[in-house]
Write a protein that holds these residues in place. Structure first.
Motif, short mmCIF file in Angstrom:
data_model
loop_
_atom_site.label_atom_id
_atom_site.label_comp_id
_atom_site.label_asym_id
_atom_site.label_seq_id
_atom_site.Cartn_x
_atom_site.Cartn_y
_atom_site.Cartn_z
N LYS A 69 0.84 -1.20 0.00
CA LYS A 69 0.00 0.00 0.00
C LYS A 69 0.87 1.25 0.00
CE LYS A 69 -4.27 1.64 0.29
NZ LYS A 69 -5.29 1.35 -0.72
N ARG A 70 0.53 2.21 -0.82
CA ARG A 70 1.29 3.45 -0.92
C ARG A 70 0.40 4.63 -0.52
NH1 ARG A 70 4.42 0.12 -0.78
NH2 ARG A 70 6.05 -0.47 -2.30
N GLY A 71 0.96 5.83 -0.60
CA GLY A 71 0.21 7.04 -0.32
C GLY A 71 -0.02 7.23 1.17
N VAL A 72 -1.08 7.98 1.49
CA VAL A 72 -1.38 8.30 2.89
C VAL A 72 -1.67 7.05 3.70
CG1 VAL A 72 -2.99 9.52 4.41
CG2 VAL A 72 -2.26 10.59 2.28
N SER A 73 -2.43 6.13 3.11
CA SER A 73 -2.73 4.88 3.82
C SER A 73 -1.47 4.09 4.11
CB SER A 73 -3.71 4.02 3.01
OG SER A 73 -4.96 4.66 2.90
N GLY A 74 -0.54 4.08 3.16
CA GLY A 74 0.73 3.39 3.37
C GLY A 74 1.51 3.98 4.52
N GLN A 75 1.46 5.30 4.66
CA GLN A 75 2.14 5.96 5.77
C GLN A 75 1.49 5.60 7.10
OE1 GLN A 75 2.12 10.14 4.81
NE2 GLN A 75 3.28 9.86 2.92
N LYS A 76 0.17 5.54 7.11
CA LYS A 76 -0.53 5.17 8.34
C LYS A 76 -0.28 3.72 8.73
CE LYS A 76 -4.34 8.47 7.78
NZ LYS A 76 -5.81 8.62 7.57
N LEU A 77 -0.07 2.88 7.73
CA LEU A 77 0.19 1.46 7.99
C LEU A 77 1.58 1.21 8.55
CD1 LEU A 77 -1.39 -0.11 4.78
CD2 LEU A 77 -2.09 -0.60 7.13
N ALA A 78 2.48 2.16 8.37
CA ALA A 78 3.89 1.95 8.70
C ALA A 78 4.10 1.53 10.15
CB ALA A 78 4.70 3.20 8.38
N LYS A 79 3.39 2.19 11.08
CA LYS A 79 3.61 1.88 12.50
C LYS A 79 3.16 0.46 12.84
CE LYS A 79 -0.72 3.94 14.19
NZ LYS A 79 -1.31 4.92 15.13
N HIS A 80 2.12 0.00 12.17
CA HIS A 80 1.64 -1.37 12.42
C HIS A 80 2.57 -2.39 11.76
CE1 HIS A 80 -1.82 0.53 14.09
NE2 HIS A 80 -2.30 0.94 12.93
N LEU A 81 3.05 -2.06 10.57
CA LEU A 81 3.99 -2.96 9.89
C LEU A 81 5.29 -3.09 10.66
CD1 LEU A 81 3.40 -1.91 6.18
CD2 LEU A 81 2.86 -4.13 7.21
N LYS A 82 5.71 -2.01 11.31
CA LYS A 82 6.93 -2.06 12.11
C LYS A 82 6.82 -3.10 13.20
CE LYS A 82 10.03 0.81 14.91
NZ LYS A 82 10.26 2.15 15.50
N ILE A 83 5.67 -3.17 13.84
CA ILE A 83 5.45 -4.17 14.88
C ILE A 83 5.54 -5.57 14.29
CG2 ILE A 83 3.72 -5.13 16.46
CD1 ILE A 83 2.71 -2.22 16.83
N LEU A 84 4.93 -5.76 13.12
CA LEU A 84 4.94 -7.08 12.48
C LEU A 84 6.33 -7.48 12.01
CD1 LEU A 84 1.65 -6.68 10.44
CD2 LEU A 84 1.97 -8.04 12.50
N GLN A 85 7.12 -6.51 11.60
CA GLN A 85 8.47 -6.80 11.10
C GLN A 85 9.46 -7.06 12.23
OE1 GLN A 85 8.90 -3.27 8.75
NE2 GLN A 85 7.85 -4.12 6.97
#
Length: 225
Positions: A69-85
């Motif tokens: 996911k890119r754009g604004v939604s991708g930026q919002k997803l980043a903090k959750h993806l960090k936890i998963l990574q």
């Protein structure tokens, strides 16, 4: 509770009682185990075990979809993806990140699913309870590390329906049980995609009637994109 199930369902479906009054009439129902049992009586499906197993099974595909996911939604997803990574050993922390990311990915606010407070914000909790139809609340310990809570519960129409739930992810499963037990509509902030996805994809209930967006996400997940 099993013996009085038919009376309860008739009262819920025909009378559409308010949450406060229904809890007062059937107090024994409002415990996690009984909500699970009521959901299974209604749907023939074990709630928590199905929810958790399906969430775990789909998490790798969901994470892969979120990463694209890119754009604004991708930026919002980043903090959750960090936890998963980070690949922590706390599976419930990772599950919560997937559920919150799912809300964001589907264009909804994850704060409407799980509302987090500090234990000093009692006034904020009361205000939100009065203006929010339904939500999960998490009261974090002041100064505590992530995962340390004073309370986790569910409120409906200004009434705490359940409290002292074991974790936020468990509450995300149990709130589905509350919705079915009280014959409630999904909260308007999450009704179009997030709860529909949980119902139709995670729990595989009424999955033949998917909205175009939910169907699209299911197709992406099924091919591992």
């Amino acid at each position: 509770m099993a013996k009085t199930f038919s009376y309860r369902r008739r009262e819920v479906v025909q009378g559409n009682p308010a949450a406060r009054g229904f809890k007062a009439r059937w107090p024994a129902l409002f415990h996690v185990d009984e909500i699970n049992a009521e959901f299974q009586r209604i749907t023939m499906l074990p709630l928590e075990s199905t929810f958790m197993s399906q969430l775990d099974n789909l998490s790798p595909q969901l994470t892969s979809v979120f990463q694209k996911k890119r754009g604004v939604s991708g930026q919002k997803l980043a903090k959750h993806l960090k936890i998963l990574q980070e690949a922590t050993s706390d599976v419930n922390h990772e599950r919560a990140a997937v559920l919150k990311a799912l809300c964001v990915y589907l264009g909804e606010d994850d704060g409407h699913l799980i509302r987090e407070y500090m234990d000093i914000e009692a006034d904020d909790i009361q205000r939100d309870m009065q203006k929010t139809t339904m939500s999960i609340y998490v009261i974090n310990k002041e100064g505590g590390e992530n995962g340390h809570y004073d309370d986790i519960g569910i409120f409906v129409d200004g009434v705490i329906i359940l409290d002292n739930i074991g974790g936020a992810v468990q509450a995300c499963a149990v709130i589905l049980g509350v919705i079915y037990a009280l014959n409630l509509a999904y909260p308007k902030e999450l009704r179009y995609y997030s709860f529909k996805f949980i119902q139709k994809v995670l729990l595989r209930m009424d999955g033949e009637r998917l909205s175009p967006r939910v169907l699209g996400q299911q197709n992406k997940i099924s091919v591992g994109l």
